[in-house]
Design a protein around this motif. Structure first.
Motif, PDB file in Angstrom:
ATOM      1  N   ARG A 103       0.867  -1.186   0.000  1.00 38.06           N
ATOM      2  CA  ARG A 103       0.000   0.000   0.000  1.00 38.06           C
ATOM      3  C   ARG A 103       0.899   1.229   0.000  1.00 38.06           C
ATOM      4  N   PRO A 145      -1.891   4.849   8.711  1.00 40.73           N
ATOM      5  CA  PRO A 145      -3.084   4.072   8.384  1.00 40.73           C
ATOM      6  C   PRO A 145      -3.792   4.528   7.118  1.00 40.73           C
ATOM      7  N   THR A 146      -3.536   5.775   6.685  1.00 35.65           N
ATOM      8  CA  THR A 146      -4.128   6.308   5.454  1.00 35.65           C
ATOM      9  C   THR A 146      -3.037   7.010   4.655  1.00 35.65           C
ATOM     10  N   PRO A 147      -3.308   7.329   3.375  1.00 37.97           N
ATOM     11  CA  PRO A 147      -2.273   7.951   2.547  1.00 37.97           C
ATOM     12  C   PRO A 147      -1.834   9.342   3.007  1.00 37.97           C
ATOM     13  N   ASP A 148      -2.581   9.969   3.894  1.00 35.37           N
ATOM     14  CA  ASP A 148      -2.208  11.312   4.333  1.00 35.37           C
ATOM     15  C   ASP A 148      -1.965  11.402   5.838  1.00 35.37           C
ATOM     16  N   THR A 149      -1.700  10.276   6.480  1.00 40.97           N
ATOM     17  CA  THR A 149      -1.391  10.280   7.907  1.00 40.97           C
ATOM     18  C   THR A 149      -0.103   9.509   8.167  1.00 40.97           C
ATOM     19  N   VAL A 183       0.060   2.241   5.222  1.00 37.93           N
ATOM     20  CA  VAL A 183       0.415   2.746   3.899  1.00 37.93           C
ATOM     21  C   VAL A 183       1.826   3.326   3.964  1.00 37.93           C
ATOM     22  N   ARG A 185       4.580   5.841   3.157  1.00 37.89           N
ATOM     23  CA  ARG A 185       4.537   7.243   2.752  1.00 37.89           C
ATOM     24  C   ARG A 185       5.807   7.615   1.969  1.00 37.89           C
TER      25      ARG A 185
END
Length: 312
Positions: A103, A145-149, A183, A185
């Motif tokens: 991811r 946990p998400t693409p922006d965190t 995810v 980064r």
């Protein structure tokens, strides 16, 4: 010695053997290392052994500089290769991360492949190595946990068990991300330089140097089994201590430190990475006027003159 250049005693003989055609260069293995940065005044400490918090290890001198600090490890003095030398978190690529679906956030793999000058699967593995090694050796994880965190806490027994499994290669980084639902980064990394171990070294690496900013909420930890000291220090201060012979470093380390000097903030350094030249730097050896001359193109300060039949 006049400065902190690290040259192993066996290099002259190996250079001579290479120049005489008696040494077959080993194939370099891909690797990644990360210059982790934080801005001046960031209260987060290394939690390291022998390191200092706040303004880094200044060698007892007043800290009056400006610009970000970089996280550095001192390789254990008992290590056969570069023992006592200061470096950044880093290590070899794990081939298991070549094609396993990860991811991913940030520039696509195609963009990273173009930037690094390798194929897409190799680019993924190199970026994975950079993020994994930063976690393994500094306890800092560039994933969320998400693409922006970004995860804000990697402490606790369960996290430590996973980190140890990564170090032992019992767990691949791709598997670790899957298990944690994280995810990667890639946008938090910037490719800065590329150095290839000289052809006369028995263990060679094609190493990509990255910059990254310490994520909010995370702290570095002294967890590397290969280091006996960790410090936060400004690049200029580290370079000055190298020049005085107080800190031992290999050519790629001091070179990249000098290049970081002048960046006003950690974010400035990350932004500057996009325009950096990634042409590989590879040492050359030649015979001239009774001397073997060891040089790194574009880096004259590291030139070494070795008398034929003598020692470095």
């Amino acid at each position: 010695m006049a400065n902190g250049q690290w040259y192993p005693p066996e290099w002259p003989d190996r250079v001579r053997a290479l120049a005489a055609g008696e040494l077959t260069p080993a194939a370099p293995r891909r690797a990644a290392t990360v210059m982790l940065l934080r801005d001046t005044g960031d209260p987060r400490d290394t939690g390291g052994t022998g390191g200092t918090g706040g303004t880094g290890d200044t060698g007892g001198r007043p800290d009056t500089g400006a610009g970000p600090e970089v996280h550095m490890l001192r390789r254990s003095t008992s290590m056969a290769f570069a023992g006592g030398a200061y470096a950044y978190p880093g290590g070899g690529v794990d081939p298991r991360d070549d094609d396993h679906h990860v991811r991913w956030a940030g520039p696509p793999r195609t963009a990273w492949a173009a930037r690094l000058g390798v194929g897409e699967t190799a680019a993924q593995a190199i970026v994975c190595a950079a993020v994994r090694e930063t976690y393994e050796e500094a306890g800092v994880l560039l994933a969320g946990p998400t693409p922006d965190t970004v995860i804000d806490d990697t402490t606790g027994d369960d996290w430590e068990a996973d980190r140890v499994a990564l170090v032992a290669r019992d767990l691949s980084f791709a598997e670790f991300l899957d298990r944690r639902g994280l995810v990667l980064r890639s946008d938090l990394l910037g490719a800065w330089a590329r150095w290839i171990t000289p052809e006369f070294e028995p263990r060679r690496y094609d190493t990509f140097f990255f910059v990254a900013v310490l994520p909010a909420g995370q702290r570095t930890r002294a967890v590397s089994t290969e280091a006996d000291r960790t410090v936060w220090i400004r690049p200029r201060q580290a370079a000055e201590r190298y020049d005085r012979g107080e800190l031992l470093m290999m050519p790629p380390t001091i070179s990249t430190l000098r290049q970081l000097d002048g960046c006003a903030t950690a974010a400035d350094a990350l932004a500057a990475a996009g325009s950096r030249d990634l042409t590989p730097v590879l040492a050359r050896a030649r015979l001239e006027d009774g001397e073997l001359i060891l040089s790194w193109p574009g880096h004259d300060e590291f030139t070494k003159h070795i008398p034929v039949g003598g020692t470095a």
